[in-house]
Scaffold this motif. Structure first.
Motif, PDB file in Angstrom:
ATOM      1  N   VAL A  17       0.857  -1.189   0.000  1.00 41.78           N
ATOM      2  CA  VAL A  17       0.000   0.000   0.000  1.00 41.78           C
ATOM      3  C   VAL A  17       0.892   1.239   0.000  1.00 41.78           C
ATOM      4  O   VAL A  17       2.014   1.212   0.496  1.00 41.78           O
ATOM      5  CB  VAL A  17      -0.959   0.068   1.218  1.00 41.78           C
ATOM      6  CG1 VAL A  17      -2.109  -0.890   1.062  1.00 41.78           C
ATOM      7  CG2 VAL A  17      -0.230  -0.161   2.528  1.00 41.78           C
ATOM      8  N   ASP A  18       0.354   2.292  -0.550  1.00 40.46           N
ATOM      9  CA  ASP A  18       1.086   3.552  -0.627  1.00 40.46           C
ATOM     10  C   ASP A  18       1.405   4.082   0.772  1.00 40.46           C
ATOM     11  O   ASP A  18       0.583   3.991   1.680  1.00 40.46           O
ATOM     12  CB  ASP A  18       0.230   4.576  -1.380  1.00 40.46           C
ATOM     13  CG  ASP A  18       0.850   5.955  -1.354  1.00 40.46           C
ATOM     14  OD1 ASP A  18       1.986   6.091  -1.841  1.00 40.46           O
ATOM     15  OD2 ASP A  18       0.207   6.882  -0.838  1.00 40.46           O
ATOM     16  N   ILE A  19       2.588   4.631   0.932  1.00 43.43           N
ATOM     17  CA  ILE A  19       2.937   5.354   2.162  1.00 43.43           C
ATOM     18  C   ILE A  19       2.502   6.800   1.950  1.00 43.43           C
ATOM     19  O   ILE A  19       2.860   7.412   0.948  1.00 43.43           O
ATOM     20  CB  ILE A  19       4.458   5.305   2.431  1.00 43.43           C
ATOM     21  CG1 ILE A  19       4.938   3.868   2.673  1.00 43.43           C
ATOM     22  CG2 ILE A  19       4.830   6.206   3.609  1.00 43.43           C
ATOM     23  CD1 ILE A  19       6.460   3.715   2.694  1.00 43.43           C
ATOM     24  N   ASP A  20       1.726   7.327   2.890  1.00 48.00           N
ATOM     25  CA  ASP A  20       1.339   8.730   2.816  1.00 48.00           C
ATOM     26  C   ASP A  20       2.437   9.554   3.481  1.00 48.00           C
ATOM     27  O   ASP A  20       2.417   9.794   4.685  1.00 48.00           O
ATOM     28  CB  ASP A  20      -0.019   8.945   3.487  1.00 48.00           C
ATOM     29  CG  ASP A  20      -0.520  10.376   3.358  1.00 48.00           C
ATOM     30  OD1 ASP A  20       0.275  11.245   2.931  1.00 48.00           O
ATOM     31  OD2 ASP A  20      -1.690  10.626   3.677  1.00 48.00           O
ATOM     32  N   GLU A  21       3.402   9.962   2.666  1.00 48.83           N
ATOM     33  CA  GLU A  21       4.552  10.693   3.192  1.00 48.83           C
ATOM     34  C   GLU A  21       4.120  11.983   3.889  1.00 48.83           C
ATOM     35  O   GLU A  21       4.720  12.389   4.886  1.00 48.83           O
ATOM     36  CB  GLU A  21       5.539  11.026   2.069  1.00 48.83           C
ATOM     37  CG  GLU A  21       6.314   9.836   1.518  1.00 48.83           C
ATOM     38  CD  GLU A  21       5.566   9.065   0.428  1.00 48.83           C
ATOM     39  OE1 GLU A  21       4.404   9.413   0.145  1.00 48.83           O
ATOM     40  OE2 GLU A  21       6.145   8.119  -0.131  1.00 48.83           O
ATOM     41  N   CYS A  22       3.083  12.629   3.361  1.00 47.14           N
ATOM     42  CA  CYS A  22       2.615  13.910   3.909  1.00 47.14           C
ATOM     43  C   CYS A  22       2.137  13.741   5.351  1.00 47.14           C
ATOM     44  O   CYS A  22       2.307  14.634   6.170  1.00 47.14           O
ATOM     45  CB  CYS A  22       1.481  14.468   3.062  1.00 47.14           C
ATOM     46  SG  CYS A  22       1.930  14.751   1.346  1.00 47.14           S
ATOM     47  N   ILE A  24       1.247  17.051  -1.279  1.00 52.60           N
ATOM     48  CA  ILE A  24       0.210  16.272  -1.964  1.00 52.60           C
ATOM     49  C   ILE A  24       0.683  14.833  -2.075  1.00 52.60           C
ATOM     50  O   ILE A  24       1.686  14.554  -2.746  1.00 52.60           O
ATOM     51  CB  ILE A  24      -0.096  16.863  -3.358  1.00 52.60           C
ATOM     52  CG1 ILE A  24      -0.601  18.310  -3.204  1.00 52.60           C
ATOM     53  CG2 ILE A  24      -1.119  16.009  -4.113  1.00 52.60           C
ATOM     54  CD1 ILE A  24      -0.314  19.185  -4.382  1.00 52.60           C
ATOM     55  N   ASN A  25      -0.030  13.949  -1.401  1.00 51.93           N
ATOM     56  CA  ASN A  25       0.346  12.536  -1.476  1.00 51.93           C
ATOM     57  C   ASN A  25      -0.032  11.967  -2.838  1.00 51.93           C
ATOM     58  O   ASN A  25      -1.054  12.318  -3.412  1.00 51.93           O
ATOM     59  CB  ASN A  25      -0.335  11.745  -0.359  1.00 51.93           C
ATOM     60  CG  ASN A  25       0.106  10.307  -0.367  1.00 51.93           C
ATOM     61  OD1 ASN A  25       1.297  10.011  -0.432  1.00 51.93           O
ATOM     62  ND2 ASN A  25      -0.835   9.397  -0.317  1.00 51.93           N
ATOM     63  N   GLN A  26       0.827  11.101  -3.361  1.00 56.12           N
ATOM     64  CA  GLN A  26       0.534  10.415  -4.622  1.00 56.12           C
ATOM     65  C   GLN A  26       0.841   8.945  -4.416  1.00 56.12           C
ATOM     66  O   GLN A  26       1.659   8.601  -3.561  1.00 56.12           O
ATOM     67  CB  GLN A  26       1.421  10.981  -5.740  1.00 56.12           C
ATOM     68  CG  GLN A  26       1.131  12.444  -6.049  1.00 56.12           C
ATOM     69  CD  GLN A  26       2.099  13.019  -7.070  1.00 56.12           C
ATOM     70  OE1 GLN A  26       3.303  12.982  -6.891  1.00 56.12           O
ATOM     71  NE2 GLN A  26       1.560  13.549  -8.149  1.00 56.12           N
ATOM     72  N   ILE A  27       0.236   8.086  -5.198  1.00 55.92           N
ATOM     73  CA  ILE A  27       0.486   6.656  -5.070  1.00 55.92           C
ATOM     74  C   ILE A  27       1.941   6.379  -5.473  1.00 55.92           C
ATOM     75  O   ILE A  27       2.340   6.654  -6.593  1.00 55.92           O
ATOM     76  CB  ILE A  27      -0.505   5.837  -5.932  1.00 55.92           C
ATOM     77  CG1 ILE A  27      -1.961   6.134  -5.548  1.00 55.92           C
ATOM     78  CG2 ILE A  27      -0.213   4.340  -5.825  1.00 55.92           C
ATOM     79  CD1 ILE A  27      -2.358   5.864  -4.111  1.00 55.92           C
ATOM     80  N   GLY A  28       2.708   5.909  -4.505  1.00 56.73           N
ATOM     81  CA  GLY A  28       4.117   5.598  -4.742  1.00 56.73           C
ATOM     82  C   GLY A  28       5.054   6.772  -4.583  1.00 56.73           C
ATOM     83  O   GLY A  28       6.263   6.606  -4.686  1.00 56.73           O
ATOM     84  N   SER A  29       4.496   7.948  -4.336  1.00 54.92           N
ATOM     85  CA  SER A  29       5.346   9.125  -4.155  1.00 54.92           C
ATOM     86  C   SER A  29       4.559  10.223  -3.439  1.00 54.92           C
ATOM     87  O   SER A  29       3.518   9.987  -2.837  1.00 54.92           O
ATOM     88  CB  SER A  29       5.856   9.619  -5.511  1.00 54.92           C
ATOM     89  OG  SER A  29       4.774  10.056  -6.300  1.00 54.92           O
ATOM     90  N   PHE A  30       5.038  11.422  -3.510  1.00 57.25           N
ATOM     91  CA  PHE A  30       4.316  12.609  -3.035  1.00 57.25           C
ATOM     92  C   PHE A  30       4.933  13.790  -3.764  1.00 57.25           C
ATOM     93  O   PHE A  30       5.995  13.659  -4.376  1.00 57.25           O
ATOM     94  CB  PHE A  30       4.480  12.797  -1.512  1.00 57.25           C
ATOM     95  CG  PHE A  30       5.849  13.275  -1.119  1.00 57.25           C
ATOM     96  CD1 PHE A  30       6.900  12.389  -1.003  1.00 57.25           C
ATOM     97  CD2 PHE A  30       6.090  14.629  -0.917  1.00 57.25           C
ATOM     98  CE1 PHE A  30       8.176  12.837  -0.681  1.00 57.25           C
ATOM     99  CE2 PHE A  30       7.361  15.088  -0.590  1.00 57.25           C
ATOM    100  CZ  PHE A  30       8.406  14.177  -0.477  1.00 57.25           C
TER     101      PHE A  30
HETATM  102 CA   LIG Z   1       2.724   8.314  -1.279  1.00 51.45          CA
END
Ligand SMILES: [Ca+2]
Length: 186
Positions: A123-128, A141-147
């Motif tokens: 699952v995506d990590i919500d870095e934010c 802005i969180n993104q799937i696989g990044s931010f």
């Molecule tokens: Ca993310």
């Protein structure tokens, strides 16, 4: 003589680091980890997760560089997308993405994902949300696989993952005002 029952595999013996740095106890058909202080038993007791918060560094070039403003767990530091390349003091390099060591720490070999302990799926990590100081002064802005981090005008995203105020290049003379001023004088 072959036993009718499935013979037990001693995971503790076969995989000595399986509970590292905890202690492994073999059970019939299974095993369980007893974890030290500051480590949490996760994955149904199958591994010990490092819960210590320590220094996280944006870069690693033989040594840890660019210390972030917040202390993080090794997992938070190393597994999120574009967060850290080194952790702790003395400095420990984060495992490289794609390696078994990265997969062991993060649950997924791809940065930006962790394994959902309920479903076992990445699952995506919500870095934010996970990293309190990330994108300070800006909009995270969180993104799937990044931010991504959007900085307001006058700020730029720096190598400590925050929006930093830029020095004004020069104070521009308001020519129109000066013109009016001289008109008034004449
Ligand atoms: Ca993310």
């Amino acid at each position: 003589m072959l036993s009718f029952y499935t013979s037990d595999i001693d995971e503790c013996l076969n995989l000595p680091t399986i509970c590292s740095p905890g202690v492994c106890y073999n059970t019939i058909g299974n095993y369980t980890c007893v974890c030290p202080v500051d480590y949490m038993q996760v994955n149904g007791g199958k591994t010990c997760m490092d819960m210590r918060s320590s220094f996280c560094y944006k870069d690693f070039n033989g040594t840890c560089e660019n210390e972030l403003a917040v202390n993080l767990t090794k997992k938070q530091c190393c597994c999120g997308y574009g967060i850290g390349k080194g952790w702790n003091k003395p400095c420990e390099p984060c495992p490289a993405p794609g390696t078994d060591a990265f997969g062991e720490l993060c649950g997924s070999k791809v940065p930006g994902f962790e394994i959902d302990i309920k479903t076992g799926r990445p699952v995506d990590i919500d870095e934010c949300n996970a990293i309190p100081t990330i994108c300070t002064n800006g909009l995270c802005i969180n993104q799937i696989g990044s931010f991504r981090c959007e900085c307001p005008i006058g700020f730029s995203y720096n190598n400590l993952l925050i929006c930093e105020g830029e020095f004004l290049h020069e104070i521009q003379t308001p020519f129109s005002c000066l013109f009016i001023f001289f008109l008034a004088l004449s």
